[in-house]
Structure formats: structure tokens, C-alpha cells
Design a protein around this motif. Structure first.
Motif, PDB file in Angstrom:
ATOM      1  N   LEU A   1      45.940  62.776  28.910  1.00  0.00           N
ATOM      2  CA  LEU A   1      45.374  62.806  30.261  1.00  0.00           C
ATOM      3  C   LEU A   1      44.505  64.054  30.377  1.00  0.00           C
ATOM      4  CD1 LEU A   1      48.741  62.265  32.200  1.00  0.00           C
ATOM      5  CD2 LEU A   1      47.170  60.496  31.399  1.00  0.00           C
ATOM      6  N   ASN A   2      43.567  64.017  31.318  1.00  0.00           N
ATOM      7  CA  ASN A   2      42.808  65.235  31.588  1.00  0.00           C
ATOM      8  C   ASN A   2      42.828  65.522  33.080  1.00  0.00           C
ATOM      9  OD1 ASN A   2      41.080  67.469  31.035  1.00  0.00           O
ATOM     10  ND2 ASN A   2      39.411  66.244  31.914  1.00  0.00           N
ATOM     11  N   PHE A   3      43.344  66.698  33.435  1.00  0.00           N
ATOM     12  CA  PHE A   3      43.358  67.080  34.845  1.00  0.00           C
ATOM     13  C   PHE A   3      42.252  68.078  35.124  1.00  0.00           C
ATOM     14  CE2 PHE A   3      47.990  66.158  34.165  1.00  0.00           C
ATOM     15  CZ  PHE A   3      48.000  64.997  34.921  1.00  0.00           C
ATOM     16  N   GLU A   4      41.462  67.746  36.118  1.00  0.00           N
ATOM     17  CA  GLU A   4      40.453  68.686  36.594  1.00  0.00           C
ATOM     18  C   GLU A   4      41.030  69.296  37.861  1.00  0.00           C
ATOM     19  OE1 GLU A   4      36.251  67.654  38.109  1.00  0.00           O
ATOM     20  OE2 GLU A   4      36.678  66.422  36.326  1.00  0.00           O
ATOM     21  N   PHE A   5      41.463  70.550  37.772  1.00  0.00           N
ATOM     22  CA  PHE A   5      42.100  71.170  38.940  1.00  0.00           C
ATOM     23  C   PHE A   5      41.076  71.886  39.800  1.00  0.00           C
ATOM     24  CE2 PHE A   5      45.580  71.244  35.727  1.00  0.00           C
ATOM     25  CZ  PHE A   5      46.508  70.498  36.431  1.00  0.00           C
ATOM     26  N   GLN A   6      41.173  71.718  41.095  1.00  0.00           N
ATOM     27  CA  GLN A   6      40.369  72.523  42.002  1.00  0.00           C
ATOM     28  C   GLN A   6      41.297  73.080  43.072  1.00  0.00           C
ATOM     29  OE1 GLN A   6      37.299  69.861  43.176  1.00  0.00           O
ATOM     30  NE2 GLN A   6      38.618  68.075  43.130  1.00  0.00           N
ATOM     31  N   GLU A   7      41.166  74.390  43.307  1.00  0.00           N
ATOM     32  CA  GLU A   7      42.076  75.037  44.240  1.00  0.00           C
ATOM     33  C   GLU A   7      41.391  75.235  45.588  1.00  0.00           C
ATOM     34  OE1 GLU A   7      44.326  78.174  42.213  1.00  0.00           O
ATOM     35  OE2 GLU A   7      44.361  79.208  44.156  1.00  0.00           O
ATOM     36  N   ALA A   8      42.140  75.066  46.663  1.00  0.00           N
ATOM     37  CA  ALA A   8      41.558  75.273  47.994  1.00  0.00           C
ATOM     38  C   ALA A   8      42.582  75.963  48.891  1.00  0.00           C
ATOM     39  CB  ALA A   8      41.131  73.929  48.594  1.00  0.00           C
ATOM     40  N   PRO A   9      42.098  76.742  49.873  1.00  0.00           N
ATOM     41  CA  PRO A   9      43.027  77.462  50.749  1.00  0.00           C
ATOM     42  C   PRO A   9      43.523  76.604  51.908  1.00  0.00           C
ATOM     43  CG  PRO A   9      40.761  78.109  51.242  1.00  0.00           C
ATOM     44  CD  PRO A   9      40.690  77.104  50.115  1.00  0.00           C
ATOM     45  N   ILE A  10      44.777  76.809  52.274  1.00  0.00           N
ATOM     46  CA  ILE A  10      45.368  76.159  53.446  1.00  0.00           C
ATOM     47  C   ILE A  10      46.402  77.114  54.040  1.00  0.00           C
ATOM     48  CG2 ILE A  10      47.242  75.029  52.167  1.00  0.00           C
ATOM     49  CD1 ILE A  10      46.863  72.593  54.075  1.00  0.00           C
ATOM     50  N   GLY A  11      46.749  76.913  55.309  1.00  0.00           N
ATOM     51  CA  GLY A  11      47.789  77.706  55.947  1.00  0.00           C
ATOM     52  C   GLY A  11      47.362  79.137  56.190  1.00  0.00           C
ATOM     53  N   GLY A  12      48.302  80.055  56.050  1.00  0.00           N
ATOM     54  CA  GLY A  12      48.023  81.463  56.312  1.00  0.00           C
ATOM     55  C   GLY A  12      46.916  82.002  55.424  1.00  0.00           C
ATOM     56  N   ALA A  13      46.929  81.587  54.168  1.00  0.00           N
ATOM     57  CA  ALA A  13      45.902  82.048  53.232  1.00  0.00           C
ATOM     58  C   ALA A  13      44.511  81.670  53.740  1.00  0.00           C
ATOM     59  CB  ALA A  13      46.142  81.436  51.850  1.00  0.00           C
ATOM     60  N   ALA A  14      44.392  80.472  54.305  1.00  0.00           N
ATOM     61  CA  ALA A  14      43.108  80.017  54.827  1.00  0.00           C
ATOM     62  C   ALA A  14      42.754  80.740  56.128  1.00  0.00           C
ATOM     63  CB  ALA A  14      43.140  78.507  55.058  1.00  0.00           C
ATOM     64  N   ILE A  15      43.769  81.039  56.926  1.00  0.00           N
ATOM     65  CA  ILE A  15      43.522  81.797  58.162  1.00  0.00           C
ATOM     66  C   ILE A  15      42.936  83.160  57.817  1.00  0.00           C
ATOM     67  CG2 ILE A  15      44.622  82.899  60.158  1.00  0.00           C
ATOM     68  CD1 ILE A  15      46.763  80.647  59.997  1.00  0.00           C
ATOM     69  N   ASP A  16      43.532  83.820  56.819  1.00  0.00           N
ATOM     70  CA  ASP A  16      43.041  85.141  56.418  1.00  0.00           C
ATOM     71  C   ASP A  16      41.604  85.071  55.903  1.00  0.00           C
ATOM     72  OD1 ASP A  16      45.427  86.181  57.165  1.00  0.00           O
ATOM     73  OD2 ASP A  16      46.212  86.494  55.137  1.00  0.00           O
ATOM     74  N   LEU A  17      41.280  83.997  55.208  1.00  0.00           N
ATOM     75  CA  LEU A  17      39.938  83.870  54.627  1.00  0.00           C
ATOM     76  C   LEU A  17      38.892  83.421  55.632  1.00  0.00           C
ATOM     77  CD1 LEU A  17      40.607  82.071  51.206  1.00  0.00           C
ATOM     78  CD2 LEU A  17      39.406  84.251  51.491  1.00  0.00           C
ATOM     79  N   THR A  18      39.273  82.462  56.496  1.00  0.00           N
ATOM     80  CA  THR A  18      38.261  81.787  57.332  1.00  0.00           C
ATOM     81  C   THR A  18      38.607  81.743  58.816  1.00  0.00           C
ATOM     82  OG1 THR A  18      39.313  79.607  57.242  1.00  0.00           O
ATOM     83  CG2 THR A  18      37.878  80.170  55.401  1.00  0.00           C
ATOM     84  N   GLY A  19      39.835  82.122  59.179  1.00  0.00           N
ATOM     85  CA  GLY A  19      40.254  82.017  60.577  1.00  0.00           C
ATOM     86  C   GLY A  19      40.781  80.636  60.940  1.00  0.00           C
ATOM     87  N   ASN A  20      40.725  79.699  59.992  1.00  0.00           N
ATOM     88  CA  ASN A  20      41.111  78.319  60.263  1.00  0.00           C
ATOM     89  C   ASN A  20      42.176  77.897  59.228  1.00  0.00           C
ATOM     90  OD1 ASN A  20      41.249  75.518  60.397  1.00  0.00           O
ATOM     91  ND2 ASN A  20      39.022  75.208  60.413  1.00  0.00           N
ATOM     92  N   PRO A  21      43.338  77.382  59.678  1.00  0.00           N
ATOM     93  CA  PRO A  21      44.397  77.040  58.715  1.00  0.00           C
ATOM     94  C   PRO A  21      44.065  75.822  57.844  1.00  0.00           C
ATOM     95  CG  PRO A  21      45.052  76.378  60.927  1.00  0.00           C
ATOM     96  CD  PRO A  21      43.774  77.154  61.079  1.00  0.00           C
TER      97      PRO A  21
END
Ligand code: IPM
Ligand code: MG
Length: 361
Positions: free
Chosen positions: A36-56
């Protein structure tokens, strides 16, 4: 031919990044072994996203999820964000993800592993053999019903309001998932409601009964939610598959999880009618132990297995991961939450290492 999958990783907060790192290592190894081949992409959610963008739940995160074959989520939340206004809270991001991907069905298995019976707070004879699947409705009920809010009354007093509401079609679609799920297990379905008090529950019960005509091979029962809570700790083996609404399912799935000794062991799958599902541990972000290499990564790893089974149709790879988890437990490795006398204490990373070794063997 190598199968290619796009996986969105949502590490979130607290212990999230540590446990998802272990699951990614496991997935990379399993990919090699199963072509199998997994192409991983990471994205922010929750508190981590609030800190980065102000939006969870930044729009970009939701889009990334939509454009993938499956989403592997760790956990969200932490003290740091607890006092923000509700629309900026980590939990709001999670609810937005569920709604945004239309994930109305949440499957939460609670199966006791023989290796961990002594980690349960209940007696061996009560929990031995427990194997329950909670099917929780996830995008309706009191979590999403309108009106909601804190309003001022005519006297100037404040009044908090939420609305528990289900439409017939919302009940029918989760009911169908539950009957189908029960069919693949012990063919026993127990529907949990509060029909002795709530109209919304009366409709729930009426619809589940109507649907049952299509599933004559599934034995259906009904139980009030208070009694369900009691029966879960009294004699949990009476349950096979449970179906219930959003709030009751939230509460009962934690209780069912704890029968197995640790909520740190339990995966879940959130599925919609189409599109990618979200696979995540039942436990939270455990901010008190975050960054200390103490977390149990097994629920996250088992969530990756659920992703392979339900989302990517790779049951053999899923099975292999589940067997590796049993193997490391047989070998005596335990994180703090499932530790018992005579076992070998390990941290999060070391648990990952022994898992990889078990997979290599
Ligand atoms: C869960 C959690 C969430 C819920 C919270 C974090 C919003 O408790 O997944 O069970 O209540 O659904
Ligand atoms: Mg919960």
C-alpha cells in the motif's frame, strides 16, 4: 499493483501528536508489508488550530479532509482554551468536522481483551467476554438542535437553552447502520432512549420498531437510558450492539469503554453516507500527561486499524495491526493506564517500538 491512499492526519492537542506519530510509524510499516502507499497530509484542528489561525476548524483543514480517502484524528482540547467563547473552543472544531463531513454514525467498540481483565475496575466474572458495539448518532440530537444559546428572559434573568430533536430520516439512517452492524455481530440490537419522558425518544422508539420489520433476523430490545447505565455496570454481557442518540451515546460509550479497563485502548469510527470517515480514539487529549511520553498509543493504533478495515477495505492489514497489539500485550508491555503487577512498564514511544517489532516478526 500498489494501492494509493490519501490520509489526512489531525494530531490536535495534548497527547495527540505523540500518539499519532506511533500510528503513522505502524501504518508506514504495514504499507510496505501489504503493498500500500499512504500519502499523509497533516492539518491543524482544535486548540492547535486556534493558536495558528484563531479558528478551531480552519476551512483549509476541512477541505483537506474532504479531499482524502480517510481521516485519522488524535484528540483535541486542553485547559488553555477552556475559557474561550464557544465558537472558538476546540470542541466546536470537532463538532464542525463531524457536521462538515456528514459523519452521522459513530461506531465505538468496547471489547475486553483477556490480557487486560485485571485492569478493569469491575470483577473478572462481570467483564470477562464483554464485546459491545455502541452505535452513536453523531450529527443530530441535543448537540446540534435549535434553538440553542443563552438568552435573557423578560425579567432580565439568563436562560440557557439546547434542543433535543430528531427527524424521522435522521433516526432511520442511524437505525439502519445499527441493524446492519448488529447483523454482522451477535444479531442483537438494544435501542437506548428516554421514551417514558421525552417525545423525541418516543419518535426514536417508534422509528426503530418500524425499521425492525426489515431486519427480522436481528433481535431488538429497548431500554431507558438510566437503566442502560445501570445494566452496563451490573451485567454488561447482556449487550451486543447498542444504538442511541448523540448525548446518551456520549455518556454510555465512556461507561462501556471503562468496562475494558482503560479508555486508552478503544478506537472509534465516524462514518457518513459517502466520503471519508474519521477514525479516532475514544479518549481525549489528556493535557495532564501531554509531552511526557506517558500516553497509551494503542487506541490510536487500533483506530488506524479501523480505518484500514472500514474506510480503505484492507481487512488483512487491519487484522495484522490488531494481532500486533495483542502480541505486545501478551509480551507484558503496559503503559501506565493499563499497568498491573508483574508487567513491563513502557512509555508511548517504547510501546510504538515493540509494536513495530511485533509487526516485523
Ligand atoms: C466524544 C467527546 C466529544 C463529544 C467532545 C470532545 C465534544 O466527548 O467524542 O465523545 O461530546 O462528542
Ligand atoms: Mg465523550
Amino acid at each position: 499493483m500498489t494501492q494509493n491512499y490519501r490520509i489526512t492526519l489531525l494530531p490536535g492537542d495534548g497527547i495527540g501528536p505523540e500518539i499519532i506519530a506511533v500510528a503513522v510509524d505502524v501504518l508506514k510499516l504495514i504499507a510496505k508489508q501489504h503493498d500500500l502507499n499512504f500519502e499523509f497530509q497533516e492539518a491543524p484542528i482544535g486548540g492547535a488550530a486556534i493558536d495558528l489561525t484563531g479558528n478551531p476548524l480552519p476551512e483549509e483543514t476541512l477541505q483537506t479532509c474532504r479531499n482524502s480517502d480517510a481521516v485519522l484524528l488524535a484528540a483535541i482540547g486542553g485547559y488553555k482554551w477552556d475559557n474561550l467563547p464557544r465558537h472558538q473552543r476546540p470542541e466546536t472544531g470537532l463538532l464542525g468536522l463531524r457536521a462538515g463531513l456528514g459523519l452521522f454514525a459513530n461506531l465505538r467498540p468496547a471489547k475486553i481483551l483477556p490480557q487486560l481483565i485485571d485492569a478493569s475496575s469491575l470483577k473478572r466474572e462481570v467483564v470477562e467476554g464483554v464485546d459491545i458495539m455502541v452505535v452513536r448518532e453523531l450529527t443530530g440530537g441535543i448537540y446540534f438542535g435549535e434553538p440553542k444559546g443563552i438568552f435573557a428572559t423578560e425579567t432580565g434573568e439568563k436562560r440557557g437553552v439546547n434542543t433535543m430533536a430528531y427527524t424521522q430520516s435522521e433516526i432511520d439512517r442511524i437505525g439502519r447502520v445499527a441493524f446492519e452492524t448488529a447483523r454482522k455481530r451477535g444479531s442483537k440490537l438494544c435501542s437506548v432512549d428516554k421514551a417514558n419522558v421525552l417525545e423525541v425518544s418516543q419518535l426514536w422508539r417508534d422509528r426503530i420498531i418500524a425499521l425492525s420489520a426489515e431486519y427480522p433476523d436481528v433481535e431488538l430490545s429497548h431500554i431507558y437510558v438510566d437503566n442502560a447505565a445501570m445494566q452496563l455496570v451490573r451485567w454488561p454481557k447482556q449487550f451486543d450492539t447498542i444504538v442511541t442518540g448523540n448525548l446518551f451515546g456520549d455518556i454510555l460509550s465512556d461507561a462501556a469503554a471503562m468496562l475494558t479497563g482503560s479508555i486508552g485502548m478503544l478506537p472509534s469510527a465516524s462514518l457518513g453516507a459517502t466520503g471519508p470517515g474519521v477514525y479516532e480514539p475514544v479518549h481525549g487529549s489528556a493535557p495532564d500527561i501531554a509531552g511526557q511520553d506517558k500516553a497509551n498509543p494503542l487506541a490510536q493504533v487500533l483506530s488506524a486499524a479501523m480505518m484500514l478495515r472500514y474506510g480503505l477495505d484492507q481487512p488483512a492489514a487491519a487484522e495484522k495491526i490488531e494481532q500486533a497489539v495483542l502480541k505486545v500485550l501478551d509480551q507484558g508491555y503496559r503503559t501506565g493506564d493499563i499497568m498491573s503487577e508483574g508487567m513491563k512498564p513502557v512509555g508511548c514511544r517504547a510501546m510504538g517500538d515493540v509494536l513495530l517489532q511485533a509487526l516485523e516478526q
